[in-house]
Write a protein that holds these residues in place. Structure first.
Motif, PDB file in Angstrom:
ATOM      1  N   GLU A 381       0.812  -1.069  -0.232  1.00  0.00           N
ATOM      2  CA  GLU A 381      -0.050   0.308   0.330  1.00  0.00           C
ATOM      3  C   GLU A 381       0.753   1.230   0.046  1.00  0.00           C
ATOM      4  O   GLU A 381      -0.057   2.566   0.171  1.00  0.00           O
ATOM      5  CB  GLU A 381      -0.846  -0.020   1.186  1.00  0.00           C
ATOM      6  N   ARG A 382       2.275   1.671  -0.499  1.00  0.00           N
ATOM      7  CA  ARG A 382       2.863   2.534  -0.915  1.00  0.00           C
ATOM      8  C   ARG A 382       2.717   3.533  -1.678  1.00  0.00           C
ATOM      9  O   ARG A 382       3.785   2.842  -2.800  1.00  0.00           O
ATOM     10  CB  ARG A 382       4.250   1.877  -0.221  1.00  0.00           C
ATOM     11  N   ARG A 383       1.509   3.640  -2.376  1.00  0.00           N
ATOM     12  CA  ARG A 383       1.171   3.367  -3.566  1.00  0.00           C
ATOM     13  C   ARG A 383       2.198   4.787  -4.434  1.00  0.00           C
ATOM     14  O   ARG A 383       2.532   4.482  -5.567  1.00  0.00           O
ATOM     15  CB  ARG A 383      -0.060   4.612  -3.924  1.00  0.00           C
ATOM     16  N   ASP A 384       2.219   5.611  -3.817  1.00  0.00           N
ATOM     17  CA  ASP A 384       3.242   6.919  -4.438  1.00  0.00           C
ATOM     18  C   ASP A 384       4.606   6.328  -4.889  1.00  0.00           C
ATOM     19  O   ASP A 384       4.963   6.565  -5.910  1.00  0.00           O
ATOM     20  CB  ASP A 384       3.275   8.131  -3.621  1.00  0.00           C
ATOM     21  N   GLU A 385       5.731   5.030  -3.506  1.00  0.00           N
ATOM     22  CA  GLU A 385       6.795   4.712  -4.147  1.00  0.00           C
ATOM     23  C   GLU A 385       6.508   4.374  -5.198  1.00  0.00           C
ATOM     24  O   GLU A 385       6.956   3.625  -6.437  1.00  0.00           O
ATOM     25  CB  GLU A 385       7.019   4.243  -2.894  1.00  0.00           C
ATOM     26  N   ALA A 386       5.694   2.774  -4.805  1.00  0.00           N
ATOM     27  CA  ALA A 386       5.084   2.140  -6.578  1.00  0.00           C
ATOM     28  C   ALA A 386       5.158   2.719  -7.935  1.00  0.00           C
ATOM     29  O   ALA A 386       5.781   2.549  -8.617  1.00  0.00           O
ATOM     30  CB  ALA A 386       3.910   1.619  -5.992  1.00  0.00           C
ATOM     31  N   ARG A 387       4.363   3.946  -7.869  1.00  0.00           N
ATOM     32  CA  ARG A 387       4.043   4.722  -9.420  1.00  0.00           C
ATOM     33  C   ARG A 387       5.406   5.111  -9.988  1.00  0.00           C
ATOM     34  O   ARG A 387       5.879   5.088 -11.300  1.00  0.00           O
ATOM     35  CB  ARG A 387       3.066   5.665  -9.326  1.00  0.00           C
ATOM     36  N   SER A 388       6.043   5.544  -9.012  1.00  0.00           N
ATOM     37  CA  SER A 388       7.499   6.501  -9.458  1.00  0.00           C
ATOM     38  C   SER A 388       8.441   4.763 -10.020  1.00  0.00           C
ATOM     39  O   SER A 388       9.261   4.750 -10.995  1.00  0.00           O
ATOM     40  CB  SER A 388       8.202   7.070  -8.203  1.00  0.00           C
ATOM     41  N   GLU A 389       8.109   3.965  -9.047  1.00  0.00           N
ATOM     42  CA  GLU A 389       8.537   3.003  -9.614  1.00  0.00           C
ATOM     43  C   GLU A 389       8.276   1.959 -10.922  1.00  0.00           C
ATOM     44  O   GLU A 389       9.301   1.798 -11.650  1.00  0.00           O
ATOM     45  CB  GLU A 389       9.525   1.601  -8.425  1.00  0.00           C
ATOM     46  N   PHE A 390       7.126   2.156 -11.347  1.00  0.00           N
ATOM     47  CA  PHE A 390       6.852   1.426 -12.479  1.00  0.00           C
ATOM     48  C   PHE A 390       6.989   2.366 -13.584  1.00  0.00           C
ATOM     49  O   PHE A 390       7.669   2.126 -14.489  1.00  0.00           O
ATOM     50  CB  PHE A 390       5.119   1.337 -12.677  1.00  0.00           C
ATOM     51  N   GLU A 391       6.940   3.791 -13.459  1.00  0.00           N
ATOM     52  CA  GLU A 391       7.186   4.599 -14.424  1.00  0.00           C
ATOM     53  C   GLU A 391       8.665   5.255 -14.595  1.00  0.00           C
ATOM     54  O   GLU A 391       9.371   4.946 -15.563  1.00  0.00           O
ATOM     55  CB  GLU A 391       7.325   6.390 -13.411  1.00  0.00           C
ATOM     56  N   ARG A 392       9.487   4.708 -13.257  1.00  0.00           N
ATOM     57  CA  ARG A 392      11.487   3.846 -14.154  1.00  0.00           C
ATOM     58  C   ARG A 392      11.425   3.040 -15.014  1.00  0.00           C
ATOM     59  O   ARG A 392      11.992   3.028 -15.996  1.00  0.00           O
ATOM     60  CB  ARG A 392      11.900   3.888 -12.335  1.00  0.00           C
ATOM     61  N   ALA A 393      10.442   1.834 -14.106  1.00  0.00           N
ATOM     62  CA  ALA A 393      11.088   0.689 -15.522  1.00  0.00           C
ATOM     63  C   ALA A 393       9.988   0.703 -17.148  1.00  0.00           C
ATOM     64  O   ALA A 393      10.744   0.369 -17.343  1.00  0.00           O
ATOM     65  CB  ALA A 393       9.961  -0.161 -14.757  1.00  0.00           C
ATOM     66  N   ALA A 394       9.204   1.861 -16.713  1.00  0.00           N
ATOM     67  CA  ALA A 394       8.597   1.632 -18.460  1.00  0.00           C
ATOM     68  C   ALA A 394       9.670   2.594 -19.043  1.00  0.00           C
ATOM     69  O   ALA A 394      10.053   2.647 -20.598  1.00  0.00           O
ATOM     70  CB  ALA A 394       7.403   3.019 -18.007  1.00  0.00           C
ATOM     71  N   ALA A 395      10.335   3.863 -18.426  1.00  0.00           N
ATOM     72  CA  ALA A 395      11.688   4.515 -19.234  1.00  0.00           C
ATOM     73  C   ALA A 395      12.579   3.478 -20.265  1.00  0.00           C
ATOM     74  O   ALA A 395      13.608   3.777 -20.713  1.00  0.00           O
ATOM     75  CB  ALA A 395      11.955   5.346 -18.544  1.00  0.00           C
ATOM     76  N   MET A 396      12.613   2.237 -18.867  1.00  0.00           N
ATOM     77  CA  MET A 396      14.164   1.901 -19.280  1.00  0.00           C
ATOM     78  C   MET A 396      14.155   0.541 -20.291  1.00  0.00           C
ATOM     79  O   MET A 396      14.729   0.368 -21.388  1.00  0.00           O
ATOM     80  CB  MET A 396      14.479   0.619 -17.611  1.00  0.00           C
ATOM     81  N   THR A 397      12.490  -0.044 -20.506  1.00  0.00           N
ATOM     82  CA  THR A 397      12.185  -1.460 -21.339  1.00  0.00           C
ATOM     83  C   THR A 397      12.037  -0.822 -22.699  1.00  0.00           C
ATOM     84  O   THR A 397      11.475   0.465 -23.238  1.00  0.00           O
ATOM     85  CB  THR A 397      10.998  -1.756 -21.351  1.00  0.00           C
ATOM     86  N   GLY A 398      12.608  -1.625 -23.544  1.00  0.00           N
ATOM     87  CA  GLY A 398      12.811  -1.079 -25.253  1.00  0.00           C
ATOM     88  C   GLY A 398      11.167  -2.105 -25.778  1.00  0.00           C
ATOM     89  O   GLY A 398      10.831  -1.214 -27.217  1.00  0.00           O
ATOM     90  N   ASN A 399      10.687  -2.631 -25.014  1.00  0.00           N
ATOM     91  CA  ASN A 399       9.539  -2.951 -25.839  1.00  0.00           C
ATOM     92  C   ASN A 399       7.926  -2.345 -25.401  1.00  0.00           C
ATOM     93  O   ASN A 399       7.687  -2.646 -24.038  1.00  0.00           O
ATOM     94  CB  ASN A 399       9.207  -4.706 -25.205  1.00  0.00           C
ATOM     95  N   GLU A 400       7.146  -1.585 -26.331  1.00  0.00           N
ATOM     96  CA  GLU A 400       6.398  -1.399 -26.447  1.00  0.00           C
ATOM     97  C   GLU A 400       4.941  -1.601 -25.717  1.00  0.00           C
ATOM     98  O   GLU A 400       4.731  -1.288 -24.933  1.00  0.00           O
ATOM     99  CB  GLU A 400       6.496  -0.763 -27.985  1.00  0.00           C
ATOM    100  N   ALA A 401       5.120  -3.030 -25.980  1.00  0.00           N
ATOM    101  CA  ALA A 401       3.754  -3.731 -24.939  1.00  0.00           C
ATOM    102  C   ALA A 401       4.359  -3.577 -23.740  1.00  0.00           C
ATOM    103  O   ALA A 401       2.913  -3.454 -22.715  1.00  0.00           O
ATOM    104  CB  ALA A 401       3.635  -5.072 -25.732  1.00  0.00           C
ATOM    105  N   GLU A 402       5.031  -3.591 -23.371  1.00  0.00           N
ATOM    106  CA  GLU A 402       6.087  -3.957 -21.814  1.00  0.00           C
ATOM    107  C   GLU A 402       5.683  -2.288 -20.833  1.00  0.00           C
ATOM    108  O   GLU A 402       5.261  -2.213 -20.129  1.00  0.00           O
ATOM    109  CB  GLU A 402       6.848  -4.617 -22.098  1.00  0.00           C
ATOM    110  N   ARG A 403       6.255  -1.914 -21.992  1.00  0.00           N
ATOM    111  CA  ARG A 403       6.470   0.037 -21.906  1.00  0.00           C
ATOM    112  C   ARG A 403       4.886   0.277 -21.404  1.00  0.00           C
ATOM    113  O   ARG A 403       4.371   0.893 -20.317  1.00  0.00           O
ATOM    114  CB  ARG A 403       7.122   0.747 -22.665  1.00  0.00           C
TER     115      ARG A 403
END
Length: 413
Positions: A381-403
Protein backbone atom coordinates in the motif's frame (compact mmCIF):
# COMPACT_ATOMS: atom_id res chain seq x y z
CA UNK A 1 5.60 -2.43 -53.05
CA UNK A 2 2.51 -2.77 -50.89
CA UNK A 3 2.95 -2.71 -47.13
CA UNK A 4 1.38 -6.17 -46.92
CA UNK A 5 3.96 -7.65 -49.32
CA UNK A 6 6.80 -5.94 -47.45
CA UNK A 7 5.56 -7.35 -44.12
CA UNK A 8 5.36 -10.80 -45.69
CA UNK A 9 8.93 -10.59 -46.96
CA UNK A 10 10.16 -9.32 -43.59
CA UNK A 11 8.38 -12.16 -41.76
CA UNK A 12 9.86 -14.77 -44.11
CA UNK A 13 13.30 -13.22 -43.72
CA UNK A 14 13.03 -13.49 -39.94
CA UNK A 15 12.34 -17.20 -40.27
CA UNK A 16 14.74 -18.10 -43.08
CA UNK A 17 17.75 -15.79 -42.66
CA UNK A 18 19.62 -17.99 -40.17
CA UNK A 19 19.14 -21.16 -42.21
CA UNK A 20 20.09 -19.34 -45.40
CA UNK A 21 23.26 -17.83 -43.91
CA UNK A 22 24.22 -21.16 -42.34
CA UNK A 23 23.86 -23.08 -45.60
CA UNK A 24 25.85 -20.49 -47.50
CA UNK A 25 28.57 -20.34 -44.81
CA UNK A 26 29.05 -24.10 -45.07
CA UNK A 27 29.33 -23.79 -48.84
CA UNK A 28 31.72 -20.83 -49.14
CA UNK A 29 33.37 -21.17 -45.69
CA UNK A 30 33.23 -17.39 -45.20
CA UNK A 31 30.66 -15.84 -42.86
CA UNK A 32 30.95 -12.31 -44.25
CA UNK A 33 30.45 -13.53 -47.81
CA UNK A 34 27.56 -15.73 -46.70
CA UNK A 35 25.79 -12.76 -45.11
CA UNK A 36 26.37 -10.63 -48.21
CA UNK A 37 24.93 -13.35 -50.43
CA UNK A 38 21.91 -13.74 -48.14
CA UNK A 39 21.30 -9.99 -48.30
CA UNK A 40 21.54 -10.12 -52.10
CA UNK A 41 18.86 -12.82 -52.12
CA UNK A 42 16.65 -10.67 -49.88
CA UNK A 43 17.01 -7.73 -52.26
CA UNK A 44 16.05 -10.02 -55.15
CA UNK A 45 12.96 -11.12 -53.22
CA UNK A 46 11.95 -7.52 -52.54
CA UNK A 47 12.30 -6.77 -56.26
CA UNK A 48 10.60 -9.88 -57.69
CA UNK A 49 7.98 -11.13 -55.23
CA UNK A 50 5.65 -8.12 -55.55
CA UNK A 51 5.30 -9.06 -59.24
CA UNK A 52 5.62 -12.86 -59.21
CA UNK A 53 4.09 -13.55 -55.79
CA UNK A 54 5.67 -15.31 -52.82
CA UNK A 55 6.92 -18.79 -53.88
CA UNK A 56 5.60 -21.92 -52.20
CA UNK A 57 9.00 -22.58 -50.63
CA UNK A 58 10.47 -19.13 -50.04
CA UNK A 59 13.50 -20.45 -48.16
CA UNK A 60 14.49 -22.67 -51.08
CA UNK A 61 13.94 -19.78 -53.51
CA UNK A 62 16.24 -17.54 -51.47
CA UNK A 63 18.90 -20.26 -51.28
CA UNK A 64 18.77 -20.86 -55.04
CA UNK A 65 19.25 -17.15 -55.76
CA UNK A 66 22.04 -16.84 -53.19
CA UNK A 67 23.88 -19.84 -54.62
CA UNK A 68 23.75 -18.35 -58.10
CA UNK A 69 25.23 -15.15 -56.68
CA UNK A 70 27.85 -17.30 -54.90
CA UNK A 71 28.99 -18.75 -58.20
CA UNK A 72 29.44 -15.22 -59.56
CA UNK A 73 31.33 -14.18 -56.43
CA UNK A 74 33.60 -17.22 -56.50
CA UNK A 75 34.54 -16.55 -60.11
CA UNK A 76 36.03 -13.28 -58.96
CA UNK A 77 38.24 -14.91 -56.34
CA UNK A 78 41.79 -16.05 -56.81
CA UNK A 79 41.22 -19.66 -55.78
CA UNK A 80 38.67 -20.16 -58.53
CA UNK A 81 39.22 -23.84 -59.20
CA UNK A 82 39.00 -25.04 -55.60
CA UNK A 83 35.94 -22.98 -54.76
CA UNK A 84 34.07 -23.91 -57.92
CA UNK A 85 34.71 -27.57 -57.18
CA UNK A 86 33.31 -27.06 -53.70
CA UNK A 87 30.18 -25.40 -55.07
CA UNK A 88 29.80 -28.17 -57.62
CA UNK A 89 29.77 -30.77 -54.84
CA UNK A 90 27.21 -28.75 -52.89
CA UNK A 91 24.94 -28.34 -55.91
CA UNK A 92 25.69 -30.96 -58.59
CA UNK A 93 24.31 -30.73 -62.13
CA UNK A 94 20.63 -31.50 -62.23
CA UNK A 95 20.09 -30.73 -58.54
CA UNK A 96 16.98 -28.64 -58.05
CA UNK A 97 17.26 -26.40 -54.96
CA UNK A 98 13.50 -26.00 -55.05
CA UNK A 99 13.08 -29.73 -54.35
CA UNK A 100 11.62 -29.96 -50.84
CA UNK A 101 13.37 -33.18 -49.74
CA UNK A 102 16.81 -32.07 -50.94
CA UNK A 103 16.42 -28.61 -49.44
CA UNK A 104 15.35 -29.90 -46.02
CA UNK A 105 18.15 -32.50 -46.01
CA UNK A 106 20.82 -29.88 -46.69
CA UNK A 107 19.46 -27.30 -44.29
CA UNK A 108 18.93 -29.83 -41.48
CA UNK A 109 22.16 -29.35 -39.52
CA UNK A 110 23.52 -26.17 -41.08
CA UNK A 111 22.24 -23.85 -38.36
CA UNK A 112 23.80 -26.13 -35.73
CA UNK A 113 27.13 -25.98 -37.58
CA UNK A 114 26.90 -22.21 -37.70
CA UNK A 115 26.16 -22.07 -33.96
CA UNK A 116 29.21 -24.12 -33.01
CA UNK A 117 31.31 -21.93 -35.28
CA UNK A 118 29.94 -18.70 -33.83
CA UNK A 119 30.51 -20.11 -30.32
CA UNK A 120 34.13 -21.03 -30.94
CA UNK A 121 36.24 -20.69 -27.74
CA UNK A 122 38.72 -18.35 -29.44
CA UNK A 123 35.98 -15.69 -29.19
CA UNK A 124 35.06 -14.00 -25.94
CA UNK A 125 31.65 -14.67 -24.38
CA UNK A 126 30.10 -11.37 -25.46
CA UNK A 127 31.39 -11.82 -29.01
CA UNK A 128 30.01 -15.36 -29.17
CA UNK A 129 26.59 -14.25 -27.98
CA UNK A 130 26.44 -11.20 -30.24
CA UNK A 131 27.57 -13.11 -33.34
CA UNK A 132 25.08 -15.91 -32.74
CA UNK A 133 22.17 -13.56 -32.10
CA UNK A 134 23.04 -11.76 -35.34
CA UNK A 135 23.60 -14.78 -37.59
CA UNK A 136 21.35 -17.43 -36.04
CA UNK A 137 18.53 -15.47 -34.40
CA UNK A 138 18.44 -12.87 -37.16
CA UNK A 139 18.33 -9.94 -34.74
CA UNK A 140 19.35 -6.51 -35.93
CA UNK A 141 22.44 -4.77 -34.58
CA UNK A 142 20.20 -2.27 -32.79
CA UNK A 143 18.20 -5.04 -31.07
CA UNK A 144 21.31 -6.83 -29.87
CA UNK A 145 22.94 -3.57 -28.74
CA UNK A 146 19.85 -2.79 -26.65
CA UNK A 147 20.06 -6.21 -25.01
CA UNK A 148 23.76 -5.61 -24.26
CA UNK A 149 23.09 -2.04 -23.12
CA UNK A 150 25.84 -0.72 -25.43
CA UNK A 151 25.83 1.60 -28.48
CA UNK A 152 25.02 -0.07 -31.83
CA UNK A 153 28.36 1.09 -33.28
CA UNK A 154 30.24 -0.71 -30.49
CA UNK A 155 28.18 -3.86 -31.05
CA UNK A 156 28.77 -3.71 -34.80
CA UNK A 157 32.52 -3.47 -34.28
CA UNK A 158 32.40 -6.43 -31.90
CA UNK A 159 30.60 -8.58 -34.47
CA UNK A 160 32.98 -7.53 -37.25
CA UNK A 161 36.02 -8.41 -35.14
CA UNK A 162 34.51 -11.79 -34.27
CA UNK A 163 33.89 -12.65 -37.93
CA UNK A 164 37.40 -11.52 -38.88
CA UNK A 165 38.90 -13.66 -36.11
CA UNK A 166 37.08 -16.75 -37.35
CA UNK A 167 37.99 -16.04 -40.96
CA UNK A 168 41.68 -15.42 -40.22
CA UNK A 169 41.92 -18.62 -38.20
CA UNK A 170 40.19 -20.60 -40.92
CA UNK A 171 37.68 -22.09 -38.48
CA UNK A 172 35.68 -24.76 -40.34
CA UNK A 173 31.88 -24.69 -40.33
CA UNK A 174 31.31 -28.04 -38.64
CA UNK A 175 29.98 -29.63 -35.46
CA UNK A 176 32.92 -30.72 -33.26
CA UNK A 177 33.23 -34.24 -31.84
CA UNK A 178 34.61 -35.89 -28.71
CA UNK A 179 36.25 -33.72 -26.07
CA UNK A 180 35.96 -30.61 -28.23
CA UNK A 181 32.19 -31.05 -28.38
CA UNK A 182 31.97 -31.27 -24.58
CA UNK A 183 34.18 -28.21 -24.15
CA UNK A 184 32.05 -26.05 -26.44
CA UNK A 185 28.64 -27.38 -25.47
CA UNK A 186 28.09 -25.03 -22.49
CA UNK A 187 28.71 -21.97 -24.65
CA UNK A 188 26.26 -23.16 -27.30
CA UNK A 189 23.60 -24.00 -24.70
CA UNK A 190 23.94 -20.50 -23.27
CA UNK A 191 23.40 -18.89 -26.64
CA UNK A 192 20.44 -21.15 -27.49
CA UNK A 193 18.75 -20.03 -24.28
CA UNK A 194 19.47 -16.38 -25.05
CA UNK A 195 17.81 -16.84 -28.45
CA UNK A 196 14.82 -18.43 -26.72
CA UNK A 197 14.59 -15.60 -24.21
CA UNK A 198 14.60 -13.00 -26.97
CA UNK A 199 11.57 -14.80 -28.38
CA UNK A 200 9.89 -15.28 -25.02
CA UNK A 201 10.28 -11.64 -23.90
CA UNK A 202 11.38 -9.49 -26.84
CA UNK A 203 13.79 -6.72 -25.88
CA UNK A 204 12.27 -4.33 -28.41
CA UNK A 205 9.46 -3.94 -30.91
CA UNK A 206 5.69 -3.86 -30.62
CA UNK A 207 5.15 -7.53 -29.72
CA UNK A 208 6.00 -8.94 -26.32
CA UNK A 209 6.88 -12.33 -27.77
CA UNK A 210 8.40 -13.72 -30.97
CA UNK A 211 7.21 -17.29 -31.21
CA UNK A 212 9.40 -18.14 -34.21
CA UNK A 213 12.55 -17.52 -32.17
CA UNK A 214 11.27 -19.76 -29.37
CA UNK A 215 10.53 -22.51 -31.89
CA UNK A 216 13.97 -22.22 -33.46
CA UNK A 217 15.69 -22.33 -30.06
CA UNK A 218 13.71 -25.43 -29.04
CA UNK A 219 14.61 -27.12 -32.30
CA UNK A 220 18.30 -26.40 -31.73
CA UNK A 221 18.05 -27.52 -28.12
CA UNK A 222 16.58 -30.87 -29.13
CA UNK A 223 19.36 -31.31 -31.67
CA UNK A 224 21.96 -30.63 -28.97
CA UNK A 225 20.28 -33.11 -26.62
CA UNK A 226 20.45 -35.76 -29.35
CA UNK A 227 24.07 -34.84 -30.03
CA UNK A 228 25.07 -35.26 -26.36
CA UNK A 229 22.51 -37.74 -24.94
CA UNK A 230 24.46 -38.48 -21.74
CA UNK A 231 24.87 -34.85 -20.70
CA UNK A 232 22.09 -33.64 -18.35
CA UNK A 233 22.20 -29.92 -19.16
CA UNK A 234 20.99 -30.15 -22.79
CA UNK A 235 17.98 -32.15 -21.58
CA UNK A 236 17.47 -29.62 -18.80
CA UNK A 237 17.54 -26.76 -21.30
CA UNK A 238 15.02 -28.52 -23.55
CA UNK A 239 12.73 -29.05 -20.57
CA UNK A 240 13.08 -25.44 -19.48
CA UNK A 241 12.30 -24.02 -22.91
CA UNK A 242 9.32 -26.34 -23.42
CA UNK A 243 7.85 -25.52 -20.00
CA UNK A 244 8.22 -21.80 -20.77
CA UNK A 245 6.93 -22.08 -24.33
CA UNK A 246 3.85 -23.95 -23.14
CA UNK A 247 2.62 -20.62 -21.74
CA UNK A 248 3.14 -18.53 -24.89
CA UNK A 249 -0.53 -18.50 -25.95
CA UNK A 250 -1.60 -17.31 -22.52
CA UNK A 251 1.07 -14.62 -22.11
CA UNK A 252 -0.84 -12.07 -24.19
CA UNK A 253 -4.51 -11.22 -24.54
CA UNK A 254 -6.48 -10.85 -27.77
CA UNK A 255 -5.01 -7.37 -28.27
CA UNK A 256 -1.41 -8.51 -27.76
CA UNK A 257 -1.15 -7.02 -24.26
CA UNK A 258 1.02 -8.89 -21.73
CA UNK A 259 -0.79 -11.07 -19.18
CA UNK A 260 1.16 -11.69 -15.93
CA UNK A 261 1.70 -15.30 -14.86
CA UNK A 262 -0.71 -15.14 -11.92
CA UNK A 263 -3.54 -13.95 -14.22
CA UNK A 264 -3.01 -16.33 -17.11
CA UNK A 265 -5.72 -18.73 -18.24
CA UNK A 266 -3.97 -22.03 -17.52
CA UNK A 267 -6.36 -23.95 -19.74
CA UNK A 268 -4.55 -22.25 -22.64
CA UNK A 269 -1.20 -23.71 -21.63
CA UNK A 270 0.08 -26.29 -24.11
CA UNK A 271 -0.23 -29.62 -22.24
CA UNK A 272 1.63 -31.52 -24.98
CA UNK A 273 4.69 -29.31 -24.57
CA UNK A 274 4.46 -29.71 -20.80
CA UNK A 275 4.37 -33.51 -21.19
CA UNK A 276 7.46 -33.37 -23.42
CA UNK A 277 9.19 -31.09 -20.92
CA UNK A 278 8.45 -33.45 -18.03
CA UNK A 279 10.08 -36.28 -19.99
CA UNK A 280 13.19 -34.23 -20.72
CA UNK A 281 13.45 -33.20 -17.05
CA UNK A 282 13.17 -36.81 -15.90
CA UNK A 283 15.99 -37.70 -18.32
CA UNK A 284 18.16 -34.92 -16.88
CA UNK A 285 17.38 -36.05 -13.31
CA UNK A 286 18.32 -39.65 -14.13
CA UNK A 287 21.66 -38.38 -15.41
CA UNK A 288 22.27 -36.68 -12.06
CA UNK A 289 21.86 -33.14 -13.30
CA UNK A 290 21.86 -30.25 -10.84
CA UNK A 291 23.19 -27.63 -13.20
CA UNK A 292 21.70 -24.26 -14.07
CA UNK A 293 19.26 -25.43 -16.73
CA UNK A 294 18.06 -28.44 -14.75
CA UNK A 295 17.37 -26.23 -11.73
CA UNK A 296 15.54 -23.65 -13.85
CA UNK A 297 13.51 -26.42 -15.48
CA UNK A 298 12.58 -27.70 -12.00
CA UNK A 299 11.32 -24.22 -11.14
CA UNK A 300 9.31 -24.04 -14.35
CA UNK A 301 7.87 -27.49 -13.59
CA UNK A 302 6.47 -26.17 -10.30
CA UNK A 303 4.46 -23.60 -12.24
CA UNK A 304 3.35 -26.10 -14.87
CA UNK A 305 2.08 -28.58 -12.27
CA UNK A 306 0.06 -26.03 -10.30
CA UNK A 307 -3.60 -25.56 -11.15
CA UNK A 308 -3.46 -21.90 -10.05
CA UNK A 309 -1.01 -19.28 -8.84
CA UNK A 310 -2.23 -19.84 -5.29
CA UNK A 311 -1.65 -23.60 -5.55
CA UNK A 312 1.97 -23.12 -6.65
CA UNK A 313 4.65 -24.49 -4.32
CA UNK A 314 6.34 -21.14 -3.77
CA UNK A 315 8.47 -22.40 -0.89
CA UNK A 316 10.05 -25.01 -3.17
CA UNK A 317 10.54 -22.41 -5.91
CA UNK A 318 12.28 -20.07 -3.45
CA UNK A 319 14.53 -22.94 -2.31
CA UNK A 320 15.40 -23.84 -5.91
CA UNK A 321 16.23 -20.21 -6.65
CA UNK A 322 18.49 -20.16 -3.61
CA UNK A 323 20.33 -23.24 -4.93
CA UNK A 324 20.50 -21.70 -8.39
CA UNK A 325 21.82 -18.43 -7.00
CA UNK A 326 24.54 -20.22 -5.07
CA UNK A 327 25.55 -21.97 -8.29
CA UNK A 328 25.51 -18.95 -10.63
CA UNK A 329 26.01 -15.92 -8.39
CA UNK A 330 23.54 -14.08 -10.63
CA UNK A 331 21.73 -11.02 -9.23
CA UNK A 332 18.88 -11.68 -11.68
CA UNK A 333 18.36 -15.09 -10.06
CA UNK A 334 18.26 -13.35 -6.67
CA UNK A 335 15.62 -10.95 -8.01
CA UNK A 336 13.54 -13.93 -9.12
CA UNK A 337 14.00 -15.48 -5.70
CA UNK A 338 12.60 -12.28 -4.20
CA UNK A 339 9.42 -12.72 -6.24
CA UNK A 340 9.07 -16.30 -4.94
CA UNK A 341 9.73 -15.14 -1.38
CA UNK A 342 7.01 -12.50 -1.71
CA UNK A 343 4.52 -15.24 -2.60
CA UNK A 344 5.74 -17.61 0.09
CA UNK A 345 6.42 -15.21 2.98
CA UNK A 346 4.91 -11.87 2.02
CA UNK A 347 6.03 -8.65 0.25
CA UNK A 348 7.92 -7.20 3.22
CA UNK A 349 10.38 -10.11 3.31
CA UNK A 350 10.92 -9.81 -0.42
CA UNK A 351 11.37 -6.02 -0.38
CA UNK A 352 14.44 -6.28 1.83
CA UNK A 353 16.05 -8.58 -0.77
CA UNK A 354 15.19 -6.20 -3.62
CA UNK A 355 16.49 -3.17 -1.74
CA UNK A 356 19.86 -4.88 -1.36
CA UNK A 357 19.91 -5.63 -5.09
CA UNK A 358 19.16 -1.97 -5.90
CA UNK A 359 22.69 -1.06 -4.86
CA UNK A 360 24.28 -3.38 -7.45
CA UNK A 361 25.75 -1.78 -10.57
CA UNK A 362 24.96 -4.90 -12.60
CA UNK A 363 21.20 -4.27 -12.29
CA UNK A 364 21.26 -0.52 -12.70
CA UNK A 365 19.77 -0.61 -16.20
CA UNK A 366 17.62 -3.71 -15.67
CA UNK A 367 13.98 -2.63 -15.96
CA UNK A 368 12.58 -5.62 -14.05
CA UNK A 369 14.26 -4.47 -10.83
CA UNK A 370 12.07 -1.34 -10.44
CA UNK A 371 9.11 -3.31 -11.86
CA UNK A 372 9.39 -5.94 -9.12
CA UNK A 373 10.01 -3.29 -6.47
CA UNK A 374 6.94 -1.38 -7.64
CA UNK A 375 4.83 -4.52 -7.37
CA UNK A 376 6.03 -5.16 -3.82
CA UNK A 377 5.44 -1.55 -2.79
CA UNK A 378 1.94 -1.67 -4.24
CA UNK A 379 1.15 -4.79 -2.19
CA UNK A 380 2.37 -2.90 0.88
CA UNK A 381 0.00 0.00 0.00
CA UNK A 382 2.92 2.38 -0.62
CA UNK A 383 1.27 3.66 -3.78
CA UNK A 384 3.26 6.82 -4.50
CA UNK A 385 6.55 4.95 -4.30
CA UNK A 386 5.11 2.14 -6.42
CA UNK A 387 4.01 4.57 -9.13
CA UNK A 388 7.50 6.05 -9.30
CA UNK A 389 9.06 2.59 -9.67
CA UNK A 390 6.67 1.54 -12.44
CA UNK A 391 7.39 4.76 -14.33
CA UNK A 392 11.12 4.18 -13.96
CA UNK A 393 10.76 0.64 -15.26
CA UNK A 394 8.70 1.84 -18.24
CA UNK A 395 11.42 4.31 -19.18
CA UNK A 396 14.02 1.51 -19.20
CA UNK A 397 12.29 -1.11 -21.35
CA UNK A 398 12.58 -1.11 -25.13
CA UNK A 399 9.43 -3.18 -25.66
CA UNK A 400 6.33 -1.17 -26.42
CA UNK A 401 3.84 -3.72 -25.07
CA UNK A 402 5.67 -3.97 -21.79
CA UNK A 403 6.07 -0.19 -21.53
CA UNK A 404 2.32 0.25 -21.97
CA UNK A 405 1.59 -2.28 -19.23
CA UNK A 406 4.02 -0.63 -16.81
CA UNK A 407 2.59 2.82 -17.45
CA UNK A 408 -0.91 1.50 -16.87
CA UNK A 409 0.22 0.02 -13.58
CA UNK A 410 1.75 3.36 -12.65
CA UNK A 411 -1.51 5.14 -13.47
CA UNK A 412 -3.49 2.66 -11.38
CA UNK A 413 -1.50 3.64 -8.32
Amino acid sequence: MSSATQRTVEAIWRIESARLTASLARTVNDLDLAEDLAQDALIAALEQWPESGVPDRPGAWLLAVARRRAVDAVRRRVNLERKLALLAREMPDGDDPMDAVEFDRQVGDDVLRLMFTACHPMLGRDARVALTLKTVAGLSTDEIAHAFLIPPTTLGQRISRAKKTLSTAGVPFEVPVGDELTARLASVLEVVYLVFNEGYSATSGDSWTRAELCAEAMRLGRMLAALAPDEPEPHGLVALMEFQASRLRARTDAGGRPVPLDRQDRTRWDRLLITHAEGALRRADRLGGRGSYVLQASIAACHARATSAEATDWHRIAALYRELGALTGSPVVELNRAVAVSMAEGPAAALSIVDELSALTALRGYHLLPAVRGDLLLKLERRDEARSEFERAAAMTGNEAERTLLLERAASC
